[in-house]
Design a protein around this motif. Sequence first.
Motif, PDB file in Angstrom:
ATOM      1  N   THR A 164       0.554  -1.024   0.054  1.00  0.00           N
ATOM      2  CA  THR A 164      -0.109  -0.128   0.168  1.00  0.00           C
ATOM      3  C   THR A 164       0.622   1.449   0.234  1.00  0.00           C
ATOM      4  N   SER A 195       1.093   3.939  -2.909  1.00  0.00           N
ATOM      5  CA  SER A 195       0.997   5.549  -2.918  1.00  0.00           C
ATOM      6  C   SER A 195       2.036   6.114  -3.879  1.00  0.00           C
ATOM      7  N   GLU A 222       1.600   6.565  -6.929  1.00  0.00           N
ATOM      8  CA  GLU A 222       0.640   7.993  -7.517  1.00  0.00           C
ATOM      9  C   GLU A 222       1.129   8.504  -7.827  1.00  0.00           C
TER      10      GLU A 222
END
Length: 74
Positions: free
Chosen positions: A26, A30, A33
């Motif tokens: 995760t 993140s 992105e």
Amino acid sequence: IWGCAAAQRAMPSTMSNENVMAVFNTIDRSEIEAAQLAKQKSSSPAVRDFAERMIAEHTTMLERRRELAGRLNI
């Protein structure tokens, strides 16, 4: 650096290996992105270069972790 601090807060010693992997995945997604957004929006070549590096490094970490998970049967 933020990801490491977040991981330390999110990972008490009772977390399973699967949960640890999920937290790190995760974090990497993140970071990827955020770097993609910086690359698209920035007019600074230095920022775009750094964003490209972040994308590459976190993508590599995701791939390495996927390989490790396979070897550990996670």
